[in-house]
Design an enzyme around this catalytic site. Sequence first.
Site, PDB file in Angstrom:
ATOM      1  N   ASP A 160       2.133   2.151   3.497  1.00 36.92           N
ATOM      2  CA  ASP A 160       3.235   1.445   3.883  1.00 36.92           C
ATOM      3  C   ASP A 160       4.532   1.371   3.841  1.00 36.92           C
ATOM      4  O   ASP A 160       6.210   1.746   4.743  1.00 36.92           O
ATOM      5  CB  ASP A 160       3.615  -0.070   3.758  1.00 36.92           C
ATOM      6  CG  ASP A 160       1.258  -0.835   3.109  1.00 36.92           C
ATOM      7  OD1 ASP A 160       0.935  -0.326   4.494  1.00 36.92           O
ATOM      8  OD2 ASP A 160       1.746  -1.960   2.756  1.00 36.92           O
ATOM      9  N   HIS A 163     -11.366 -13.815   4.801  1.00 38.83           N
ATOM     10  CA  HIS A 163     -12.719 -12.666   4.564  1.00 38.83           C
ATOM     11  C   HIS A 163     -13.541 -13.933   4.701  1.00 38.83           C
ATOM     12  O   HIS A 163     -14.732 -13.330   4.691  1.00 38.83           O
ATOM     13  CB  HIS A 163     -12.442 -11.862   2.817  1.00 38.83           C
ATOM     14  CG  HIS A 163     -10.638 -10.365   3.461  1.00 38.83           C
ATOM     15  ND1 HIS A 163     -10.368  -9.647   2.522  1.00 38.83           N
ATOM     16  CD2 HIS A 163     -10.751 -10.307   4.747  1.00 38.83           C
ATOM     17  CE1 HIS A 163     -10.002  -9.063   3.035  1.00 38.83           C
ATOM     18  NE2 HIS A 163      -9.443  -9.189   4.473  1.00 38.83           N
ATOM     19  N   HIS A 221       0.939  -0.988   0.391  1.00 38.67           N
ATOM     20  CA  HIS A 221      -0.343  -0.175  -0.557  1.00 38.67           C
ATOM     21  C   HIS A 221       1.003   1.028  -0.017  1.00 38.67           C
ATOM     22  O   HIS A 221       2.468   0.729   0.364  1.00 38.67           O
ATOM     23  CB  HIS A 221      -0.736   0.150   1.429  1.00 38.67           C
ATOM     24  CG  HIS A 221      -1.235  -1.167   1.379  1.00 38.67           C
ATOM     25  ND1 HIS A 221      -1.572  -2.400   2.705  1.00 38.67           N
ATOM     26  CD2 HIS A 221      -3.071  -1.404   1.854  1.00 38.67           C
ATOM     27  CE1 HIS A 221      -2.456  -2.672   2.637  1.00 38.67           C
ATOM     28  NE2 HIS A 221      -3.623  -1.827   1.758  1.00 38.67           N
TER      29      HIS A 221
HETATM   30  C1  XLS Z   1      -7.758  -5.873   4.505  1.00 40.11           C
HETATM   31  C2  XLS Z   1      -7.316  -6.323   3.555  1.00 40.11           C
HETATM   32  C3  XLS Z   1      -6.048  -5.960   3.065  1.00 40.11           C
HETATM   33  C4  XLS Z   1      -5.647  -5.769   1.475  1.00 40.11           C
HETATM   34  C5  XLS Z   1      -5.166  -4.850   0.504  1.00 40.11           C
HETATM   35  O1  XLS Z   1      -8.539  -7.041   5.427  1.00 40.11           O
HETATM   36  O2  XLS Z   1      -6.868  -7.706   3.485  1.00 40.11           O
HETATM   37  O3  XLS Z   1      -4.802  -6.221   3.530  1.00 40.11           O
HETATM   38  O4  XLS Z   1      -4.992  -6.888   0.988  1.00 40.11           O
HETATM   39  O5  XLS Z   1      -5.564  -3.451   1.134  1.00 40.11           O
HETATM   40 NI    NI Z   2      -6.210  -8.890   2.547  1.00 40.60          NI
HETATM   41 NI    NI Z   3      -8.376  -9.129   5.123  1.00 41.49          NI
END
Ligand code: XLS
Ligand code: NI
Ligand code: NI
Length: 434
Positions: free
Chosen positions: A103, A270, A100
């Site tokens: 980062d 997720h 990102h």
């Molecule tokens: C957060 C996400 C993030 C994405 C990138 O839960 O997984 O890390 O992969 O923004």
């Molecule tokens: Ni992610």
């Molecule tokens: Ni994630």
Amino acid sequence: MTSFFGDITPIEFEGEDSTNPLAFRHYDADEVVMGKRMEDHLRFAVAYWHSFAWEGGDPFGGQTFIRPWHPQDRMDMARIKADAAFEMFEILGQPYFCWHDADIRPEGGSFAESQRNFEEIIDYMLGKMETSPVKLLWGTANMFSHRRFMSGASTNPDPDVFAYAAATVKSCMDATMKMGGENYVLWGGREGYETLLNTDLGRELDHMGRFLNMVVEYKHKIGFEGAILVEPKPQEPSKHQYDYDAATCIGFLRKYGLEDEVKLNLEQGHAILAGHSFEHEIATATSEGMLGSIDMNRNDYQSGWDTDQFPNNVPEVALCYYHILNSGGFSTGGTNFDAKLRRQSLDAQDLIAAHIGGMDICARGLKAAAAMIEDGGLDAALAERYAGWDTAEAKAMLDGDFDSIFARVLAGEINPQPRSGRQEILENYVNRFV
Ligand code: XLS
Ligand code: NI
Ligand code: NI
């Protein structure tokens, strides 16, 4: 340049019998699996944020890690952080990394200052990439940490935040392209709501749809050849996020005419938060030709958070790669470890061991998946289960209508005979390979 990893040398493949904690036991980059090198199947990536930007905090406590690049709000520290990151890439030998904007560069006092910091660090990394084989799997923008994004980025009720988000994504797409990135990812961390009492759902979705169309328009304008990916997640940090899961994202992409332009970056954690298995998410995407890439990090099954742990379950991983291989494997995508250490894992060696473990688990999963595909047992079982649909009558039925079907059923031509789904037999079959 100071060394963060001390005397840790590049990790070698030593085979299953090795007891060396800093060796691969299953991941042999050059081993050929189903006609392709393992490295080219798995396409591993290190996530810059968890490995180098995260400081070990959780909702109940702050920083536990002490790193030579702390505090992270200075450019000299950003360079030391990049030095450590590239040192780790050399030790692990994984082909890719991901970032990102937030980062890799310190936030400036204005957009222009952040942009200067970003461009400077991108150039610094490009210099390192000249002598390193590591490539960029994807870049992305962090539009969820800073308070300006607390009510969303493209879905923010304030058009000024939409504009700030658009400028940020343009900048990140430019940098991704400059680095030869193979994908650009959008994860809508705060594209959702905390309460419907203050949220105009329809308007927010339209703005998100327009924003993503602008991303695609910009991709074509600059000639970026990578894929645009969205990353589904149902909640956390928001109570509800619009990119809930693969199926929701696919519906969203169709609604806004983006189904041929945007694919999915799926993450195991997720999937778990959405109440799905990872293979469900992958199979949903591959059945629509929409799998782009994966984040191979799991959640804790009890805590209910996105704990971002390295994978450690071969049977789960094997079924994921089964669906990926069956759909033809990755093209621009890969296996990103969007995973972080536990906050008690303080040492540089922990960071290396975590990635070795993840890479080995994925290698075992890939080999098991390939063996199942080569054996053909699951395919044969599927073909047999659906064989009725191969008949001319069944095909004709789909072109017919209810009246003609009714007549056949009434005449007694049709008399369904239930057959076993054989689930346990199939589960036993999978167990032979994992
Ligand atoms: C957060 C996400 C993030 C994405 C990138 O839960 O997984 O890390 O992969 O923004
Ligand atoms: Ni992610
Ligand atoms: Ni994630």
